[in-house]
Design a protein around this motif. Sequence first.
Motif, short mmCIF file in Angstrom:
data_model
loop_
_atom_site.label_atom_id
_atom_site.label_comp_id
_atom_site.label_asym_id
_atom_site.label_seq_id
_atom_site.Cartn_x
_atom_site.Cartn_y
_atom_site.Cartn_z
N SER A 19 0.84 -1.20 0.00
CA SER A 19 0.00 0.00 0.00
C SER A 19 0.87 1.25 0.00
N ALA A 20 0.25 2.39 -0.34
CA ALA A 20 0.98 3.66 -0.33
C ALA A 20 1.52 3.97 1.07
N CYS A 21 0.75 3.64 2.10
CA CYS A 21 1.20 3.89 3.48
C CYS A 21 2.42 3.04 3.81
N SER A 22 2.43 1.78 3.38
CA SER A 22 3.58 0.92 3.70
C SER A 22 4.80 1.34 2.89
N GLN A 23 4.60 1.86 1.70
CA GLN A 23 5.74 2.37 0.92
C GLN A 23 6.34 3.60 1.60
N ALA A 24 5.49 4.47 2.13
CA ALA A 24 5.98 5.63 2.88
C ALA A 24 6.72 5.17 4.14
N ALA A 25 6.21 4.13 4.79
CA ALA A 25 6.87 3.58 5.99
C ALA A 25 8.24 3.01 5.61
N LEU A 26 8.33 2.35 4.48
CA LEU A 26 9.61 1.80 4.04
C LEU A 26 10.61 2.90 3.74
N ARG A 27 10.17 3.97 3.08
CA ARG A 27 11.07 5.12 2.83
C ARG A 27 11.59 5.69 4.15
N TRP A 28 10.69 5.87 5.11
CA TRP A 28 11.07 6.41 6.41
C TRP A 28 12.03 5.46 7.12
N PRO A 63 -4.78 -23.11 -4.04
CA PRO A 63 -3.37 -23.36 -4.33
C PRO A 63 -2.58 -23.69 -3.07
N GLU A 64 -1.49 -24.37 -3.25
CA GLU A 64 -0.59 -24.69 -2.13
C GLU A 64 -0.06 -23.39 -1.52
N GLY A 65 0.33 -23.46 -0.26
CA GLY A 65 0.88 -22.30 0.43
C GLY A 65 2.10 -21.74 -0.24
N THR A 66 2.87 -22.60 -0.91
CA THR A 66 4.08 -22.10 -1.58
C THR A 66 3.73 -21.08 -2.66
N GLU A 67 2.56 -21.23 -3.30
CA GLU A 67 2.16 -20.26 -4.33
C GLU A 67 1.87 -18.90 -3.70
N PHE A 68 1.14 -18.90 -2.59
CA PHE A 68 0.86 -17.65 -1.90
C PHE A 68 2.16 -17.00 -1.41
N ALA A 69 3.05 -17.81 -0.88
CA ALA A 69 4.33 -17.29 -0.38
C ALA A 69 5.15 -16.68 -1.52
N LYS A 70 5.16 -17.33 -2.67
CA LYS A 70 5.90 -16.81 -3.83
C LYS A 70 5.32 -15.49 -4.31
N ILE A 71 4.01 -15.40 -4.35
CA ILE A 71 3.36 -14.16 -4.77
C ILE A 71 3.68 -13.03 -3.79
N ALA A 72 3.60 -13.34 -2.49
CA ALA A 72 3.90 -12.32 -1.47
C ALA A 72 5.36 -11.90 -1.55
N GLU A 73 6.27 -12.85 -1.75
CA GLU A 73 7.69 -12.51 -1.84
C GLU A 73 7.97 -11.66 -3.07
N ARG A 74 7.37 -12.00 -4.20
CA ARG A 74 7.59 -11.22 -5.41
C ARG A 74 7.09 -9.79 -5.22
N ALA A 75 5.89 -9.65 -4.63
CA ALA A 75 5.34 -8.32 -4.39
C ALA A 75 6.22 -7.52 -3.44
N LEU A 76 6.74 -8.19 -2.40
CA LEU A 76 7.62 -7.51 -1.45
C LEU A 76 8.91 -7.06 -2.12
N ARG A 77 9.53 -7.95 -2.90
CA ARG A 77 10.76 -7.59 -3.61
C ARG A 77 10.54 -6.41 -4.56
N GLU A 78 9.42 -6.42 -5.27
CA GLU A 78 9.13 -5.32 -6.20
C GLU A 78 8.93 -4.01 -5.46
N THR A 79 8.23 -4.05 -4.35
CA THR A 79 8.00 -2.83 -3.56
C THR A 79 9.32 -2.30 -3.01
#
Length: 155
Positions: A19-28, A63-79
């Motif tokens: 989210s925009a708020c979490s991106q601002a938190a990451l910058r800070w 889907p298996e948990g590994t799929e959700f984990a991969k999606i979350a990791e990719r989104a985190l890396r991109e952010t």
Amino acid sequence: MAQRTDERPSPVVVGVDGSACSQAALRWGLAQAELTGSTVEAVAAWQYPEVYAYTLGWSPSVPEGTEFAKIAERALRETVAAVRDQLDHPAEVTIRVDEGHPVRVLMDAARTAQLLVLGSRGHGTFTGILLGSVSRHCVQHAPCPVVVIPPPRPA
């Protein structure tokens, strides 16, 4: 506040949900880590989606948990990459993706943190609430100081 044995300051832990708020938190958090000579641990949580169709006799394909984990990791890396690219000298960032409710995942990560940084609102359902339920719980129960970053102002 935990201190590492190699005398490096404990990390600044930042909750990131894209989210925009979490991106601002990451910058800070990156700016704070640079000032204190520490690193940032960007943390994301994922959970299996709620499924209500079981009562109708239908068993959905989840889907298996590994799929959700991969999606979350990719989104985190991109952010993290997008936010770090905006800075001249960003601090070192490690990522952590865990299954579970965001409160539990963040409380676990905060046990070794010098500071926990969160956005005031994430991708929750009640967008009008000034301080989200995850932020509120962390402010009240975290084992380290907590900084809550408000939403970015519109340009």
